[in-house]
Design an enzyme around this catalytic site. Sequence first.
Site, PDB file in Angstrom:
ATOM      1  N   SER A   1       0.800  -1.218  -0.015  1.00  0.00           N
ATOM      2  CA  SER A   1       0.043  -0.055   0.066  1.00  0.00           C
ATOM      3  C   SER A   1       0.681   1.163   0.014  1.00  0.00           C
ATOM      4  O   SER A   1       2.014   1.119   0.440  1.00  0.00           O
ATOM      5  CB  SER A   1      -1.115  -0.089   1.223  1.00  0.00           C
ATOM      6  OG  SER A   1      -0.067   0.399   2.405  1.00  0.00           O
ATOM      7  N   ASP A   2       0.286   2.261  -0.482  1.00  0.00           N
ATOM      8  CA  ASP A   2       1.075   3.588  -0.457  1.00  0.00           C
ATOM      9  C   ASP A   2       0.863   3.869   1.094  1.00  0.00           C
ATOM     10  O   ASP A   2       0.059   3.334   1.695  1.00  0.00           O
ATOM     11  CB  ASP A   2       0.507   4.574  -1.179  1.00  0.00           C
ATOM     12  CG  ASP A   2       1.286   5.693  -1.422  1.00  0.00           C
ATOM     13  OD1 ASP A   2       2.576   5.929  -0.684  1.00  0.00           O
ATOM     14  OD2 ASP A   2       1.190   6.441  -2.448  1.00  0.00           O
ATOM     15  N   TYR A   3       1.334   4.966   1.802  1.00  0.00           N
ATOM     16  CA  TYR A   3       1.686   5.231   3.006  1.00  0.00           C
ATOM     17  C   TYR A   3       0.128   5.417   3.629  1.00  0.00           C
ATOM     18  O   TYR A   3      -0.456   6.311   3.388  1.00  0.00           O
ATOM     19  CB  TYR A   3       2.337   6.762   3.297  1.00  0.00           C
ATOM     20  CG  TYR A   3       2.829   6.841   4.467  1.00  0.00           C
ATOM     21  CD1 TYR A   3       3.865   6.496   5.142  1.00  0.00           C
ATOM     22  CD2 TYR A   3       1.904   7.763   5.229  1.00  0.00           C
ATOM     23  CE1 TYR A   3       4.509   6.906   6.349  1.00  0.00           C
ATOM     24  CE2 TYR A   3       2.330   8.036   6.652  1.00  0.00           C
ATOM     25  CZ  TYR A   3       3.526   7.827   7.177  1.00  0.00           C
ATOM     26  OH  TYR A   3       3.974   8.036   8.353  1.00  0.00           O
TER      27      TYR A   3
END
Length: 729
Positions: free
Chosen positions: A269-271
């Site tokens: 996942s992105d942040y």
Amino acid sequence: MLARDDPHIEELIKKMTIEEKAGQLTILADTIRPSNPDINPEVNVRQADEMVEQIRKSRVGSLFNGVGVKEGREAQRIAVEETRLGIPLIFGSDVIHGMWTIFPIPLGEAASWDVDLAFKTARATALEATASGIHWTFAPMVDVARDQRWGRVAEGSGEDVCLGKALGVARVKGFQGSDLQAADCLLATPKHFAAYGGVSGGMDYNFVEVSEATLRDVHLPAFKACLDAGALTLMSAFNDIAGVPASGNRWLQTELLRGEWGFKGFVVSDYTADEELIEHGFAADGRDAARLAFNAGVDMSMQSGLYVQHLPDLVAKGDVSMEDVDEGVRRILRIKKAIGLFKNPYKCLDFEVEKTLDKLKAAHKDLAREAARKSIVLLKNEGNVLPLKKTQKIALIGPFSSDSDLEGCWTVYGDKKLSVPVDAGLRAAGASNLCVVKGCEVEAPLAGGIEEAVKAAESAEVVLLCVGEASDFSGESQSRTQIVVPKAQLELAEAVMATKKPVVVLLRTGRALALGKLQEASGMLVTWFLGTQTGPAVADVVFGDYNPSGKLPVSFPSDSGQQPLFYNTPRTGRPQRDMPRTFKASWREVHPRALYPFGFGLSYTSFAFARPQLSTAALGWDEALEVTVEVTNTGQRAGEEVAQLYINDCVASRVRPVQELKGFEKVCLKPGEAKKVSFKLRREDLSFHGADGKLIAEPGDFKLWVSNSSASGEEVTFRLLASGKRAGA
């Protein structure tokens, strides 16, 4: 590439508790060796000693944005010696356009239209990053960006699919090298999957409205090309797609990515993108967000900690299957094994290699200069004001004339000692009569600044005006409603140009800008954010030691209100070809065309393109059409030109773009020299996705032209024959 049914991995999975499995599915910020706390300040809540305990308890399998061999070795020692199963950590980082040596922002490098250069800078980045204790980079960004208000335009390759694919593939190959287990292999991560570049209004993190056909034709091809080139990880996007967040989108992350494309790697996942499913209104709480993201196909949770918190309970209650958890862990362990971490947990954590960093930086100096000067685009050269003579009396004016803000967005590391500003570069090149005046701040007047600048301009033979955006105007969370040079700088520019001295604008920017009064300057060079060797590269071009060859990877508008503006727009029923404007696809205030179109860029010499020659007027269904064009240097200097092949599908079952780039080649020609450039077109190059999402090609007529920009070229036509038919049969 990835071993299947590996007995060692299967034995580990059998021994692992659900808590240990959740740890392998989690990546957290590296607070043991934090590198840049200003990027995400909240990560510092978790201190180093707490992180050590997380590793000992096997509650984390990867760390990101840390640097340094000593602390990295200690963290890895704890993982392999003080945990029950001894599974090594993987260290990731945002290494986007350079590690210690900073190369041009990706958008700037895209202006080089040089695939080999993109490979070289990625390879150099990999050498410096792996020597610094990093295994894995969250790059390249391959989002197609058609709206220049979006700040993250700077991180990608612009508005075109063909150019973006080519550069994305080159960067993947450069980062990873030829051997995944080599000490200098930096695992690549194409991002953001998917359609992040289509955010509404160019506002970062905003929603995306896109048809499946456009998603497949525009936003997905670069990802598929990067995976085919060997990328083993993807990063999920923040945005939704037609109402379903990408990080909770099972159709995208599983059905298409794994089912249709056969992807065997893992998705991170992105942040905190998994946790943000709550704010999307797609998940009720953290537990629900973890369930939705994991079941969608996001294998690794970045920073939120939701998988560690909730997967044990989700599995216990049957909301997530243990079989799926095992498969997610299997994907991650396979990649750890593929890059050699089980064989050598201390890969990229070698003290002797770390000692070579100074030599690497020195070795990469020339490449940084080459990349920077190849990225510069000459937009205007009225009266051949450029190149300048080194003996001329030059006034260097503007807030970027002697500053150190050279790197642009997303440079977590970067050795500031290596950076050379514009004034230093000009002086080192031999500028013998240079007067430097700041004139104003980036967004505010400077007391007496304009007066001093005007005085310097009046005393000079020529003015170099350094204006544009600061680095924090572009990048993540830096969307703009008005993509213009700030008012204080425009006032400075108008006052300087009022002296009637020749003015050459050096435009520093992370996106295409509406130029306003700057367009009245005698000359203009787009210098983007060029990185470590900004000064020497600018000097090379300004003084003619290097003939500029850059081409725009994005369309420059006449006005901010033209956004989104891109060259390959779908055809309309009322195109504005000629005046009058009424009842045409147009604006009241400005012409709908770009001020400077995609693919445009001047040189200190001139080039001529002959009419393209086709090997046949009809392309058989399973055959190839060869397109040949002669390019001639008609000027007095040697130079490089980019031959760009465009097509248009004349009639189709779905509205097609007015033109599409299908190939490009850079050629270097001496004065008077001519070369033939050849391209091959096949049915696959003419295909598109129908409304049902299926890839199709339709027999019929096509237009084709080869030129030096999207706004020029002599048109020829050919026909794609139906299935089973051959040309000349």
